[in-house]
Design a protein around this motif. Sequence first.
Motif, mmCIF file in Angstrom:
data_model
loop_
_atom_site.group_PDB
_atom_site.id
_atom_site.type_symbol
_atom_site.label_atom_id
_atom_site.label_comp_id
_atom_site.label_asym_id
_atom_site.label_seq_id
_atom_site.Cartn_x
_atom_site.Cartn_y
_atom_site.Cartn_z
ATOM 1 N N ARG A 1 2.348 -7.629 12.151
ATOM 2 C CA ARG A 1 1.079 -8.192 12.622
ATOM 3 C C ARG A 1 0.647 -9.355 11.731
ATOM 4 O O ARG A 1 1.098 -9.490 10.581
ATOM 5 C CB ARG A 1 -0.025 -7.124 12.618
ATOM 6 C CG ARG A 1 0.314 -5.852 13.396
ATOM 7 C CD ARG A 1 -0.865 -4.879 13.388
ATOM 8 N NE ARG A 1 -0.505 -3.582 13.954
ATOM 9 C CZ ARG A 1 -0.497 -3.294 15.250
ATOM 10 N NH1 ARG A 1 -0.847 -4.245 16.127
ATOM 11 N NH2 ARG A 1 -0.176 -2.090 15.686
ATOM 12 N N THR A 2 -0.229 -10.173 12.270
ATOM 13 C CA THR A 2 -0.866 -11.195 11.458
ATOM 14 C C THR A 2 -1.927 -10.536 10.593
ATOM 15 O O THR A 2 -2.265 -9.360 10.781
ATOM 16 C CB THR A 2 -1.526 -12.263 12.336
ATOM 17 O OG1 THR A 2 -2.612 -11.657 13.084
ATOM 18 C CG2 THR A 2 -0.526 -12.878 13.301
ATOM 19 N N ALA A 3 -2.460 -11.296 9.631
ATOM 20 C CA ALA A 3 -3.501 -10.740 8.769
ATOM 21 C C ALA A 3 -4.732 -10.345 9.582
ATOM 22 O O ALA A 3 -5.491 -9.451 9.186
ATOM 23 C CB ALA A 3 -3.888 -11.773 7.707
ATOM 24 N N GLU A 4 -4.896 -10.963 10.741
ATOM 25 C CA GLU A 4 -6.045 -10.640 11.588
ATOM 26 C C GLU A 4 -5.777 -9.446 12.494
ATOM 27 O O GLU A 4 -6.694 -8.995 13.200
ATOM 28 C CB GLU A 4 -6.423 -11.849 12.447
ATOM 29 C CG GLU A 4 -6.900 -13.069 11.659
ATOM 30 C CD GLU A 4 -5.778 -13.810 10.942
ATOM 31 O OE1 GLU A 4 -6.059 -14.475 9.924
ATOM 32 O OE2 GLU A 4 -4.616 -13.705 11.398
ATOM 33 N N GLY B 1 -0.785 -14.983 6.241
ATOM 34 C CA GLY B 1 -0.740 -13.591 5.817
ATOM 35 C C GLY B 1 -0.216 -12.690 6.927
ATOM 36 O O GLY B 1 -0.446 -12.951 8.121
ATOM 37 N N TYR B 2 0.470 -11.617 6.544
ATOM 38 C CA TYR B 2 1.068 -10.693 7.522
ATOM 39 C C TYR B 2 0.900 -9.255 7.038
ATOM 40 O O TYR B 2 0.635 -8.989 5.856
ATOM 41 C CB TYR B 2 2.551 -11.006 7.712
ATOM 42 C CG TYR B 2 2.829 -12.373 8.267
ATOM 43 C CD1 TYR B 2 2.917 -12.593 9.638
ATOM 44 C CD2 TYR B 2 3.005 -13.470 7.406
ATOM 45 C CE1 TYR B 2 3.175 -13.861 10.150
ATOM 46 C CE2 TYR B 2 3.260 -14.742 7.912
ATOM 47 C CZ TYR B 2 3.344 -14.919 9.281
ATOM 48 O OH TYR B 2 3.594 -16.180 9.773
ATOM 49 N N ARG B 3 1.107 -8.339 7.987
ATOM 50 C CA ARG B 3 1.078 -6.910 7.684
ATOM 51 C C ARG B 3 2.251 -6.245 8.406
ATOM 52 O O ARG B 3 2.438 -6.425 9.613
ATOM 53 C CB ARG B 3 -0.242 -6.288 8.144
ATOM 54 C CG ARG B 3 -0.309 -4.762 8.025
ATOM 55 C CD ARG B 3 -1.629 -4.250 8.596
ATOM 56 N NE ARG B 3 -1.653 -2.803 8.739
ATOM 57 C CZ ARG B 3 -2.111 -1.940 7.837
ATOM 58 N NH1 ARG B 3 -2.594 -2.415 6.693
ATOM 59 N NH2 ARG B 3 -2.108 -0.648 8.059
ATOM 60 N N GLU C 1 3.949 -2.507 9.178
ATOM 61 C CA GLU C 1 3.523 -1.110 9.160
ATOM 62 C C GLU C 1 4.450 -0.247 10.019
ATOM 63 O O GLU C 1 5.182 -0.746 10.878
ATOM 64 C CB GLU C 1 2.089 -0.979 9.679
ATOM 65 C CG GLU C 1 1.933 -1.415 11.120
ATOM 66 C CD GLU C 1 0.494 -1.345 11.594
ATOM 67 O OE1 GLU C 1 0.268 -0.848 12.721
ATOM 68 O OE2 GLU C 1 -0.402 -1.799 10.834
ATOM 69 N N ALA D 1 2.112 0.921 5.117
ATOM 70 C CA ALA D 1 1.960 -0.507 5.408
ATOM 71 C C ALA D 1 2.031 -1.336 4.143
ATOM 72 O O ALA D 1 1.810 -0.842 3.035
ATOM 73 C CB ALA D 1 0.635 -0.759 6.117
ATOM 74 N N THR E 1 0.804 -1.212 0.000
ATOM 75 C CA THR E 1 0.000 0.000 0.000
ATOM 76 C C THR E 1 0.832 1.255 0.000
ATOM 77 O O THR E 1 0.310 2.351 -0.059
ATOM 78 C CB THR E 1 -0.927 0.012 1.239
ATOM 79 O OG1 THR E 1 -0.113 -0.075 2.412
ATOM 80 C CG2 THR E 1 -1.885 -1.143 1.211
ATOM 81 N N THR F 1 2.217 -12.494 1.986
ATOM 82 C CA THR F 1 2.024 -13.895 2.367
ATOM 83 C C THR F 1 3.380 -14.580 2.435
ATOM 84 O O THR F 1 4.230 -14.378 1.565
ATOM 85 C CB THR F 1 1.140 -14.616 1.331
ATOM 86 O OG1 THR F 1 -0.117 -13.948 1.251
ATOM 87 C CG2 THR F 1 0.925 -16.075 1.717
ATOM 88 N N THR G 1 0.984 -5.562 3.039
ATOM 89 C CA THR G 1 0.540 -6.903 3.414
ATOM 90 C C THR G 1 1.221 -7.912 2.497
ATOM 91 O O THR G 1 1.505 -7.625 1.327
ATOM 92 C CB THR G 1 -0.979 -7.038 3.293
ATOM 93 O OG1 THR G 1 -1.386 -6.728 1.942
ATOM 94 C CG2 THR G 1 -1.687 -6.068 4.244
#
Length: 309
Positions: free
Chosen positions: A64-67, A96-98, A100, A113, A3, A117, A115
């Motif tokens: 972070r995790t995708a959640e 999945g990860y993020r 940021e 950020a 992003t 995989t 995201t």
Amino acid sequence: MVTCVLGAGGGLTPVAEACSGPACSDREVQIPMTANAEVPANVPALVIVPAIFRNMDEGSVHLRTAEGFELAADITQGAHGSAVVVPAAPLVPGAGYRLEGSNPCPLGEETVAATFTASEPLPLPATPGVLEAGPVQQGKVTVVGGASCSVDTQGSSLRLRFTPSPELVPFLPWVHWTVEVDGEPWATAPHGALGPTGELIPSIRLQYTRDLLWLYTVCEVTPGTQPPMNMGLAPGRHVATLRPVIEHLAVPLPLLEVPFELTCPEKPADPIPSPDGESCSQTGGGLTALGLLATLQLWRRRSRGVRPT
């Protein structure tokens, strides 16, 4: 998906800032990633690279995790003001990860950020590839300096050719680079600066006073123009060293070296003045060697008052 990517109008050098004014926004922050936003699960470290002349605030960086659950990670400052993120536990393939962090620029979104995989682990690279010196070009060399931020000079230049090894290609987004000449720093480039075929991405070229893979020497500055900030390398033989670095790689990548030579064209010798104040040459319709000798003998006899018979 990513992003926040490095914008084409990247941060400028001090000279360029003085000419164009600084431009810093979230578009100039880079989170290096592969084209399909997949990251090998065994990547030694992730990075966020700020705009040039900026530093990432490590305290604002989170993995972070995708959640949205935050994961433990060691976060330090790396090359080019980057934030280096080493997960406490290996990434899980397929998850999945993020990643940021706070935008260090005054313009744009407050948070940048990306995201991604995690993919299956890949063999860590042990060899970087092949480095070669391209052909020498002589002619116009445009370098930083002057009121317009660039000066056209006459000189000699060449481009280094780097071919990444197949094992390095998947990890290129997390490699930063230094080129040294004869053991002295010449140019640097941040993580993700070189593509899979070894080319320098165009947006990086706009940010730095020296192209990472371009070597030059200035032979002549146009009279009446302001000289460049740097005349480049001295004419002669040199050795270029490419230093690739993957943050936190257990066994550092070896250096690559290549010899090269830059020369300046030889200036033509000044013409030999004749007794009458005219220049003479042995080519282009000028005097021959025998004609020149006869003329000198005649001139000497006249200077002694001897008339020809």
